[in-house]
Design an enzyme around this catalytic site. Structure first.
Site, PDB file in Angstrom:
ATOM      1  N   VAL A  18       0.833  -1.215   0.000  1.00 31.02           N
ATOM      2  CA  VAL A  18       0.000   0.000   0.000  1.00 31.02           C
ATOM      3  C   VAL A  18       0.867   1.265   0.000  1.00 31.02           C
ATOM      4  O   VAL A  18       0.617   2.209  -0.760  1.00 31.02           O
ATOM      5  CB  VAL A  18      -0.959   0.006   1.223  1.00 31.02           C
ATOM      6  CG1 VAL A  18      -1.815   1.258   1.212  1.00 31.02           C
ATOM      7  CG2 VAL A  18      -1.834  -1.234   1.213  1.00 31.02           C
ATOM      8  N   LYS A 100      -7.338  -2.086   9.099  1.00 31.69           N
ATOM      9  CA  LYS A 100      -8.689  -2.431   9.560  1.00 31.69           C
ATOM     10  C   LYS A 100      -8.680  -3.237  10.849  1.00 31.69           C
ATOM     11  O   LYS A 100      -9.565  -3.057  11.698  1.00 31.69           O
ATOM     12  CB  LYS A 100      -9.463  -3.191   8.477  1.00 31.69           C
ATOM     13  CG  LYS A 100      -8.747  -4.373   7.873  1.00 31.69           C
ATOM     14  CD  LYS A 100      -8.155  -4.030   6.537  1.00 31.69           C
ATOM     15  CE  LYS A 100      -7.314  -5.164   6.009  1.00 31.69           C
ATOM     16  NZ  LYS A 100      -7.143  -5.128   4.598  1.00 31.69           N
ATOM     17  N   GLU A 124     -10.478   5.431   4.727  1.00 29.84           N
ATOM     18  CA  GLU A 124     -11.251   4.835   3.622  1.00 29.84           C
ATOM     19  C   GLU A 124     -10.594   3.559   3.095  1.00 29.84           C
ATOM     20  O   GLU A 124     -11.272   2.590   2.720  1.00 29.84           O
ATOM     21  CB  GLU A 124     -11.378   5.847   2.479  1.00 29.84           C
ATOM     22  CG  GLU A 124     -12.305   5.443   1.375  1.00 29.84           C
ATOM     23  CD  GLU A 124     -13.745   5.295   1.834  1.00 29.84           C
ATOM     24  OE1 GLU A 124     -14.381   6.313   2.133  1.00 29.84           O
ATOM     25  OE2 GLU A 124     -14.240   4.156   1.889  1.00 29.84           O
ATOM     26  N   GLY A 129     -10.783  -1.532  -0.149  1.00 26.22           N
ATOM     27  CA  GLY A 129      -9.779  -0.917  -1.028  1.00 26.22           C
ATOM     28  C   GLY A 129     -10.258   0.356  -1.683  1.00 26.22           C
ATOM     29  O   GLY A 129     -10.439   1.382  -1.021  1.00 26.22           O
ATOM     30  N   ASP A 196     -10.638 -10.831   8.607  1.00 30.88           N
ATOM     31  CA  ASP A 196     -10.449  -9.549   7.922  1.00 30.88           C
ATOM     32  C   ASP A 196     -11.795  -8.909   7.520  1.00 30.88           C
ATOM     33  O   ASP A 196     -12.057  -7.752   7.858  1.00 30.88           O
ATOM     34  CB  ASP A 196      -9.532  -9.764   6.705  1.00 30.88           C
ATOM     35  CG  ASP A 196      -9.452  -8.534   5.846  1.00 30.88           C
ATOM     36  OD1 ASP A 196      -8.688  -7.616   6.186  1.00 30.88           O
ATOM     37  OD2 ASP A 196     -10.161  -8.466   4.831  1.00 30.88           O
ATOM     38  N   LYS A 200     -13.816  -5.290   8.839  1.00 32.82           N
ATOM     39  CA  LYS A 200     -14.411  -4.276   7.955  1.00 32.82           C
ATOM     40  C   LYS A 200     -15.888  -4.069   8.280  1.00 32.82           C
ATOM     41  O   LYS A 200     -16.379  -2.938   8.247  1.00 32.82           O
ATOM     42  CB  LYS A 200     -14.222  -4.708   6.500  1.00 32.82           C
ATOM     43  CG  LYS A 200     -12.743  -4.699   6.102  1.00 32.82           C
ATOM     44  CD  LYS A 200     -12.495  -5.473   4.827  1.00 32.82           C
ATOM     45  CE  LYS A 200     -11.045  -5.391   4.405  1.00 32.82           C
ATOM     46  NZ  LYS A 200     -10.700  -6.324   3.327  1.00 32.82           N
ATOM     47  N   GLY A 298      -4.692  -4.423  -3.281  1.00 34.79           N
ATOM     48  CA  GLY A 298      -3.645  -4.116  -4.250  1.00 34.79           C
ATOM     49  C   GLY A 298      -3.072  -2.724  -4.013  1.00 34.79           C
ATOM     50  O   GLY A 298      -3.747  -1.854  -3.454  1.00 34.79           O
TER      51      GLY A 298
HETATM   52  N1  NAP Z   1      -2.369  -4.947   0.605  1.00 32.80           N
HETATM   53  C1  NAP Z   1      -3.593  -4.511   0.404  1.00 32.80           C
HETATM   54  O1  NAP Z   1      -4.134  -4.634  -0.676  1.00 32.80           O
HETATM   55  C2  NAP Z   1      -4.332  -3.808   1.509  1.00 32.80           C
HETATM   56  C3  NAP Z   1      -5.631  -3.340   1.272  1.00 32.80           C
HETATM   57  C4  NAP Z   1      -6.302  -2.631   2.272  1.00 32.80           C
HETATM   58  C5  NAP Z   1      -5.689  -2.438   3.497  1.00 32.80           C
HETATM   59  N2  NAP Z   1      -4.441  -2.938   3.709  1.00 32.80           N
HETATM   60  C6  NAP Z   1      -3.824  -2.684   5.016  1.00 32.80           C
HETATM   61  O2  NAP Z   1      -2.743  -1.793   4.823  1.00 32.80           O
HETATM   62  C7  NAP Z   1      -1.712  -2.075   5.746  1.00 32.80           C
HETATM   63  C8  NAP Z   1      -0.420  -2.344   4.986  1.00 32.80           C
HETATM   64  O3  NAP Z   1      -0.596  -3.473   4.168  1.00 32.80           O
HETATM   65  P1  NAP Z   1       0.497  -3.884   3.068  1.00 32.80           P
HETATM   66  O4  NAP Z   1      -0.164  -4.930   2.241  1.00 32.80           O
HETATM   67  O5  NAP Z   1       1.045  -2.680   2.405  1.00 32.80           O
HETATM   68  O6  NAP Z   1       1.610  -4.556   3.996  1.00 32.80           O
HETATM   69  P2  NAP Z   1       3.077  -5.017   3.555  1.00 32.80           P
HETATM   70  O7  NAP Z   1       3.195  -5.081   2.069  1.00 32.80           O
HETATM   71  O8  NAP Z   1       3.414  -6.216   4.342  1.00 32.80           O
HETATM   72  O9  NAP Z   1       4.009  -3.800   4.052  1.00 32.80           O
HETATM   73  C9  NAP Z   1       4.083  -3.459   5.392  1.00 32.80           C
HETATM   74  C10 NAP Z   1       5.075  -2.343   5.539  1.00 32.80           C
HETATM   75  O10 NAP Z   1       5.067  -1.916   6.902  1.00 32.80           O
HETATM   76  C11 NAP Z   1       6.403  -1.810   7.356  1.00 32.80           C
HETATM   77  N3  NAP Z   1       6.440  -1.960   8.801  1.00 32.80           N
HETATM   78  C12 NAP Z   1       6.021  -3.031   9.548  1.00 32.80           C
HETATM   79  N4  NAP Z   1       6.219  -2.764  10.856  1.00 32.80           N
HETATM   80  C13 NAP Z   1       6.748  -1.525  10.926  1.00 32.80           C
HETATM   81  C14 NAP Z   1       7.175  -0.695  11.987  1.00 32.80           C
HETATM   82  N5  NAP Z   1       7.079  -1.090  13.251  1.00 32.80           N
HETATM   83  N6  NAP Z   1       7.689   0.523  11.687  1.00 32.80           N
HETATM   84  C15 NAP Z   1       7.799   0.949  10.411  1.00 32.80           C
HETATM   85  N7  NAP Z   1       7.406   0.207   9.356  1.00 32.80           N
HETATM   86  C16 NAP Z   1       6.895  -1.014   9.608  1.00 32.80           C
HETATM   87  C17 NAP Z   1       7.146  -2.872   6.595  1.00 32.80           C
HETATM   88  O11 NAP Z   1       8.524  -2.578   6.647  1.00 32.80           O
HETATM   89  P3  NAP Z   1       9.589  -3.438   5.804  1.00 32.80           P
HETATM   90  O12 NAP Z   1       9.420  -2.962   4.379  1.00 32.80           O
HETATM   91  O13 NAP Z   1      10.891  -3.043   6.378  1.00 32.80           O
HETATM   92  O14 NAP Z   1       9.226  -4.873   5.994  1.00 32.80           O
HETATM   93  C18 NAP Z   1       6.522  -2.728   5.217  1.00 32.80           C
HETATM   94  O15 NAP Z   1       7.136  -1.681   4.503  1.00 32.80           O
HETATM   95  C19 NAP Z   1      -2.206  -3.268   6.589  1.00 32.80           C
HETATM   96  O16 NAP Z   1      -2.846  -2.787   7.727  1.00 32.80           O
HETATM   97  C20 NAP Z   1      -3.256  -3.919   5.687  1.00 32.80           C
HETATM   98  O17 NAP Z   1      -4.230  -4.614   6.400  1.00 32.80           O
HETATM   99  C21 NAP Z   1      -3.753  -3.611   2.742  1.00 32.80           C
END
Ligand code: NAP
Length: 419
Positions: A18, A100, A124, A129, A196, A200, A298
């Protein structure tokens, strides 16, 4: 004063799917006046697409930087996200989050901090998403009583079910694909166990009805035990298995919430929501039913929702939570029932499950795929036995919406003739 031209310095916490999606969109729109001034991540050894001097490994540095106008929190650690977001709100800051799981657990405390210290919290991206469902409920439907909000809120499980029903994939292969494509949460049981989409549903309940639910009280049944027999059972009836979250106003004015697999026919707009897409049907008292469909996960779709929040913050938007002032009561599970279909390869296990759920032995049926059961069960029993059903690999899907009362007796459904 809020201005839609004011340049903003953004502190970005998290640079994964994200965070990078949001950053990438901003690079393509330099005229917006939004600058990512600092980025915090966790792992110093990870290769990054930007030079190392753009990153800090201490998110607290962003919290302590008064030159940052907005903090965007998109990390995958709910406990740490709560620490960071609550600290930022205590400083009266403007915060955008996509987390969430964190919101569903801590919404009451976060709203209190927001009010107490004059900060703003928008989220949001946390639900569906790219679909603007929170603002739709919070602003557009701020005063319209809603009959129901129903939807497919989890792209990963919907992707798995689509692959199983369209291409005949088995569960493990379809899940591995969803993970490889980046749709699944870091811990896939959050998606497949319906934790999850439950988060939501809890978030949407605050905006749709003004009720603050405890996630543990909301029944969530997932698809970890779904098999080809269940897909075939649905298909034989012209239906599909979908994981549907339902928020529903009951005839007594109270609200019921649950997330379970559901056998859906083409009469539902959700029937056509496939792969990683999400869909929401909002039924307003006066507006009637409305259907929104879009990408639920995504980097770019979710990054687009984060960007919309940052721009909304700049214009001075905050959520109204208008319905909290006269929120209805939540219907206790004791007084609700659900018409369900259950399957397990072992008839002995299924017989025991019938006793847990207070179903008669006559609920058991045999078809070409083995044994299954169907009938009306008290919702309370499903809540009480939720962990055991999951641990024993019992697949449960509902065949309709939640019903008030527990005395209902299963009608012998015409569909059973097909078994
Ligand atoms: N992916 C989706 O499509 C999606 C959709 C809606 C909501 N979300 C929500 O958005 C959030 C992020 O999801 P994501 O898919 O982007 O996760 P992700 O790809 O696993 O990335 C997580 C990021 O957070 C960093 N991080 C973890 N702990 C940290 C800390 N203590 N301090 C600083 N940085 C830290 C990680 O660092 P490193 O890079 O060093 O590992 C990484 O850059 C989650 O809450 C998820 O539920 C995701």
């Amino acid at each position: 004063m809020a201005s839609d031209k004011q340049p903003l310095r953004i502190g970005l916490i998290g640079f994964g799917c994200v965070g990078q999606g949001f950053y990438d969109i901003l690079q393509q729109h330099p005229g917006l006046g939004l600058t990512v001034a600092s980025i915090a991540v966790k792992n110093p050894d990870k290769p990054r697409p930007l030079s190392a001097d753009r990153f800090t490994y201490h998110a607290d540095e962003l919290l302590n930087d008064p030159t940052l106008d907005v903090l965007v929190e998109v990390i995958d650690d709910a406990a740490e996200a709560f620490r960071l977001v609550s600290a930022a709100l205590r400083q009266g800051r403007r915060v955008v989050t996509a987390n969430k799981a964190m919101l569903a657990r801590h919404l009451p405390e976060l709203l209190q901090l927001e009010q107490q210290h004059g900060g703003v919290l928008l989220y949001e991206a946390a639900v569906c998403g790219s679909i603007p469902i929170i603002r739709t409920l919070d602003a557009y439907f701020s005063h319209e009583p809603l009959r129901s909000v129903r939807g497919i809120f989890n792209g990963s499980s919907n992707y798995v079910l689509t692959r199983m029903s369209e291409e005949g994939s088995d569960y493990a292969t379809a899940l591995a694909e969803a993970q490889a494509l980046g749709f699944a949460e870091t811990d896939p049981s959050l998606d497949m166990g319906a934790f999850d989409p439950r988060s939501k549903a809890v978030i949407l309940a605050a905006h749709a009805y003004g009720v603050l639910l405890n996630p543990d009280d909301v029944l969530n049944l997932g698809i970890e035990a779904v098999g080809a027999a269940d897909i075939a059972y649905a298909a034989a009836r012209g239906q599909k298995v979908k994981v549907v979250a339902s928020l529903q106003r009951l005839p007594n004015g109270r609200v019921a919430a649950l997330v379970t697999p559901q056998l859906l026919g083409p009469e539902s707009p959700l029937f056509t929501v496939e792969h990683e897409f999400n869909g929401v049907v909002v039924e307003g008292e006066y507006a009637g039913p409305q259907f929104l469909r879009g990408r639920g996960a995504g980097g770019h779709p979710t990054g687009s929702a984060v960007l919309a929040d940052v721009l909304a913050l700049r214009r001075g938007l905050r959520y109204g939570y208008t319905k909290q002032a006269a929120a209805p009561a939540v219907q206790p599970a004791e007084n609700l029932s659900l018409d369900v279909y259950l399957r397990h390869a072992d008839a002995g296990v299924l017989r025991e499950v019938l006793t847990w759920l207070e179903m008669p032995a006559t609920a058991l049926h045999t078809d070409v795929h083995g044994v299954h059961a169907s009938g009306v069960v008290p919702l309370l029993r499903l809540l009480q036995w939720r962990d055991e059903l999951r641990a024993n690999g019992v697949f449960v899907a509902r065949r309709g919406e939640v019903q008030a009362g527990v005395a209902a007796v299963a009608e012998p459904l015409q569909a059973e003739a097909l078994a």
